[in-house]
Design a protein around this motif. Sequence first.
Motif, PDB file in Angstrom:
ATOM      1  N   TYR A   1       0.812  -1.217   0.000  1.00 20.11           N
ATOM      2  CA  TYR A   1       0.000   0.000   0.000  1.00 20.11           C
ATOM      3  C   TYR A   1       0.846   1.269   0.000  1.00 20.11           C
ATOM      4  CZ  TYR A   1      -3.171   3.702   1.342  1.00 20.11           C
ATOM      5  OH  TYR A   1      -3.860   4.887   1.373  1.00 20.11           O
ATOM      6  N   PHE A   2       1.748   1.403   0.945  1.00 17.08           N
ATOM      7  CA  PHE A   2       2.491   2.655   1.073  1.00 17.08           C
ATOM      8  C   PHE A   2       3.441   2.927  -0.099  1.00 17.08           C
ATOM      9  CE2 PHE A   2       1.201   2.246   5.597  1.00 17.08           C
ATOM     10  CZ  PHE A   2       0.557   3.472   5.692  1.00 17.08           C
ATOM     11  N   PRO A   3       4.131   1.918  -0.661  1.00 23.04           N
ATOM     12  CA  PRO A   3       4.921   2.197  -1.870  1.00 23.04           C
ATOM     13  C   PRO A   3       4.073   2.696  -3.031  1.00 23.04           C
ATOM     14  CG  PRO A   3       5.655   0.164  -0.867  1.00 23.04           C
ATOM     15  CD  PRO A   3       4.407   0.564  -0.132  1.00 23.04           C
ATOM     16  N   LEU A   4       2.914   2.067  -3.244  1.00 24.86           N
ATOM     17  CA  LEU A   4       2.028   2.510  -4.321  1.00 24.86           C
ATOM     18  C   LEU A   4       1.493   3.907  -4.037  1.00 24.86           C
ATOM     19  CD1 LEU A   4       0.492   1.981  -6.920  1.00 24.86           C
ATOM     20  CD2 LEU A   4      -1.243   0.749  -5.593  1.00 24.86           C
ATOM     21  N   CYS A   5       1.098   4.143  -2.800  1.00 22.69           N
ATOM     22  CA  CYS A   5       0.606   5.463  -2.409  1.00 22.69           C
ATOM     23  C   CYS A   5       1.678   6.519  -2.601  1.00 22.69           C
ATOM     24  CB  CYS A   5       0.159   5.425  -0.951  1.00 22.69           C
ATOM     25  SG  CYS A   5      -0.489   6.995  -0.321  1.00 22.69           S
ATOM     26  N   ALA A   6       2.937   6.190  -2.277  1.00 24.87           N
ATOM     27  CA  ALA A   6       4.032   7.141  -2.419  1.00 24.87           C
ATOM     28  C   ALA A   6       4.234   7.539  -3.880  1.00 24.87           C
ATOM     29  CB  ALA A   6       5.323   6.537  -1.856  1.00 24.87           C
ATOM     30  N   VAL A   7       4.098   6.588  -4.777  1.00 30.39           N
ATOM     31  CA  VAL A   7       4.229   6.886  -6.211  1.00 30.39           C
ATOM     32  C   VAL A   7       3.150   7.870  -6.655  1.00 30.39           C
ATOM     33  CG1 VAL A   7       4.075   5.929  -8.538  1.00 30.39           C
ATOM     34  CG2 VAL A   7       5.356   4.713  -6.766  1.00 30.39           C
ATOM     35  N   ILE A   8       1.924   7.627  -6.225  1.00 31.43           N
ATOM     36  CA  ILE A   8       0.814   8.499  -6.603  1.00 31.43           C
ATOM     37  C   ILE A   8       0.991   9.893  -6.008  1.00 31.43           C
ATOM     38  CG2 ILE A   8      -1.687   8.829  -6.458  1.00 31.43           C
ATOM     39  CD1 ILE A   8      -1.899   5.760  -6.300  1.00 31.43           C
ATOM     40  N   LEU A   9       1.411   9.962  -4.749  1.00 26.09           N
ATOM     41  CA  LEU A   9       1.633  11.265  -4.121  1.00 26.09           C
ATOM     42  C   LEU A   9       2.740  12.029  -4.834  1.00 26.09           C
ATOM     43  CD1 LEU A   9       1.363  10.419  -0.308  1.00 26.09           C
ATOM     44  CD2 LEU A   9      -0.392  11.313  -1.852  1.00 26.09           C
ATOM     45  N   PHE A  10       3.760  11.312  -5.277  1.00 26.07           N
ATOM     46  CA  PHE A  10       4.847  11.970  -6.007  1.00 26.07           C
ATOM     47  C   PHE A  10       4.345  12.517  -7.340  1.00 26.07           C
ATOM     48  CE2 PHE A  10       8.272  11.685  -9.204  1.00 26.07           C
ATOM     49  CZ  PHE A  10       9.134  12.637  -8.673  1.00 26.07           C
ATOM     50  N   LEU A  11       3.539  11.731  -8.052  1.00 26.63           N
ATOM     51  CA  LEU A  11       2.983  12.201  -9.317  1.00 26.63           C
ATOM     52  C   LEU A  11       2.114  13.443  -9.107  1.00 26.63           C
ATOM     53  CD1 LEU A  11       1.997   8.801 -10.982  1.00 26.63           C
ATOM     54  CD2 LEU A  11       3.907  10.302 -11.600  1.00 26.63           C
ATOM     55  N   GLY A  12       1.383  13.458  -8.002  1.00 30.64           N
ATOM     56  CA  GLY A  12       0.588  14.636  -7.692  1.00 30.64           C
ATOM     57  C   GLY A  12       1.457  15.826  -7.356  1.00 30.64           C
ATOM     58  N   LEU A  13       2.551  15.579  -6.627  1.00 30.65           N
ATOM     59  CA  LEU A  13       3.461  16.654  -6.244  1.00 30.65           C
ATOM     60  C   LEU A  13       4.042  17.361  -7.448  1.00 30.65           C
ATOM     61  CD1 LEU A  13       5.038  18.096  -3.940  1.00 30.65           C
ATOM     62  CD2 LEU A  13       6.787  16.331  -4.199  1.00 30.65           C
ATOM     63  N   ILE A  14       4.324  16.599  -8.501  1.00 27.16           N
ATOM     64  CA  ILE A  14       4.908  17.206  -9.699  1.00 27.16           C
ATOM     65  C   ILE A  14       3.835  17.563 -10.729  1.00 27.16           C
ATOM     66  CG2 ILE A  14       7.119  16.069  -9.346  1.00 27.16           C
ATOM     67  CD1 ILE A  14       6.368  14.020 -11.469  1.00 27.16           C
ATOM     68  N   GLY A  15       2.563  17.461 -10.347  1.00 29.04           N
ATOM     69  CA  GLY A  15       1.474  17.904 -11.213  1.00 29.04           C
ATOM     70  C   GLY A  15       1.184  17.021 -12.397  1.00 29.04           C
ATOM     71  N   LYS A  16       1.412  15.716 -12.263  1.00 29.83           N
ATOM     72  CA  LYS A  16       1.220  14.798 -13.379  1.00 29.83           C
ATOM     73  C   LYS A  16      -0.080  14.003 -13.293  1.00 29.83           C
ATOM     74  CE  LYS A  16       5.036  15.887 -15.394  1.00 29.83           C
ATOM     75  NZ  LYS A  16       5.009  16.656 -16.683  1.00 29.83           N
ATOM     76  N   LEU A  17      -0.973  14.394 -12.401  1.00 30.56           N
ATOM     77  CA  LEU A  17      -2.277  13.745 -12.300  1.00 30.56           C
ATOM     78  C   LEU A  17      -3.367  14.729 -12.717  1.00 30.56           C
ATOM     79  CD1 LEU A  17      -1.934  11.963  -8.830  1.00 30.56           C
ATOM     80  CD2 LEU A  17      -1.772  10.901 -11.083  1.00 30.56           C
ATOM     81  N   PRO A  18      -4.462  14.252 -13.300  1.00 33.83           N
ATOM     82  CA  PRO A  18      -5.564  15.163 -13.656  1.00 33.83           C
ATOM     83  C   PRO A  18      -6.081  15.911 -12.441  1.00 33.83           C
ATOM     84  CG  PRO A  18      -5.863  13.027 -14.718  1.00 33.83           C
ATOM     85  CD  PRO A  18      -4.727  12.864 -13.751  1.00 33.83           C
ATOM     86  N   ARG A  19      -6.317  17.190 -12.611  1.00 33.49           N
ATOM     87  CA  ARG A  19      -6.888  18.063 -11.594  1.00 33.49           C
ATOM     88  C   ARG A  19      -5.928  18.443 -10.469  1.00 33.49           C
ATOM     89  NH1 ARG A  19     -13.143  17.948  -9.884  1.00 33.49           N
ATOM     90  NH2 ARG A  19     -13.765  19.277 -11.608  1.00 33.49           N
ATOM     91  N   VAL A  20      -4.656  18.237 -10.653  1.00 38.12           N
ATOM     92  CA  VAL A  20      -3.715  18.649  -9.617  1.00 38.12           C
ATOM     93  C   VAL A  20      -2.702  19.668 -10.138  1.00 38.12           C
ATOM     94  CG1 VAL A  20      -3.921  16.450  -8.433  1.00 38.12           C
ATOM     95  CG2 VAL A  20      -2.052  16.784 -10.045  1.00 38.12           C
ATOM     96  N   GLY A  21      -2.909  20.158 -11.344  1.00 38.20           N
ATOM     97  CA  GLY A  21      -1.975  21.114 -11.922  1.00 38.20           C
ATOM     98  C   GLY A  21      -2.194  22.534 -11.416  1.00 38.20           C
TER      99      GLY A  21
END
Length: 226
Positions: free
Chosen positions: A128-148
């Motif tokens: 769970y936490f490794p997968l969650c960390a990847v998603i949080l990182f993608l959000g941090l760099i603005g690579k997810l929809p609606r987080v730019g």
Amino acid sequence: MQYRGKVELAHQRKIRERNTTVYRFCHWPIWIWVFFLAPGPLTFSLFAHGFSLWNGLWLAVVLIGTGIAGVRGSLPGAEPRPYILRFDVCYTFAWSAVITFASLNLAGLVGSAVTGVWYMHQLYEYAYFPLCAVILFLGLIGKLPRVGPSTKTEGMERRYFYGSVWAVTAAQTLLLVLWKTVPKDETGNLIKLIGYLAALAVMGWLSAQGKLYRTRPILPGEDIVE
């Protein structure tokens, strides 16, 4: 392939200048749920063993945190006037809730159907936490929809987000029903997997066609505020 589903025209949408108190308050439970789900292993324990003291303490933290953020207009939908231009944290955690739980549950279902053994506890404990960390990182760099940093592509990005929410919520709900009603044997495990995949596929198709709420693309036109 050309999109053939339903669309919305930006210039035909009603511009909302302010959010009502009721509208703002109704968005609060959404974010309570999103952040309450954030510690995946704790959430798994909730569904596996029932509500515990730790669940209660975490819920209290979430209620206080989201309540303060909502009053200050720092939650999506709870702002006095649309539109907060940066929803990075909120929508990143929402994406995490959608992707991590759906992926781990799917992995557990596949494993049970193939081996006859359930590894859900191990998946939530170690993956769970490794997968969650990847998603949080993608959000941090603005690579997810609606987080730019901009709402320039909101007309398309919102449908990706809400389409995913529709599909995963329906599939997870069906899985919970099947978990409670279908025997935990080889046939039952296969039924759960097929039902879960079918729900994802059907709701995904409906979302792709713009047949579900907020899944229609907004075509370019006048500036909009949702």
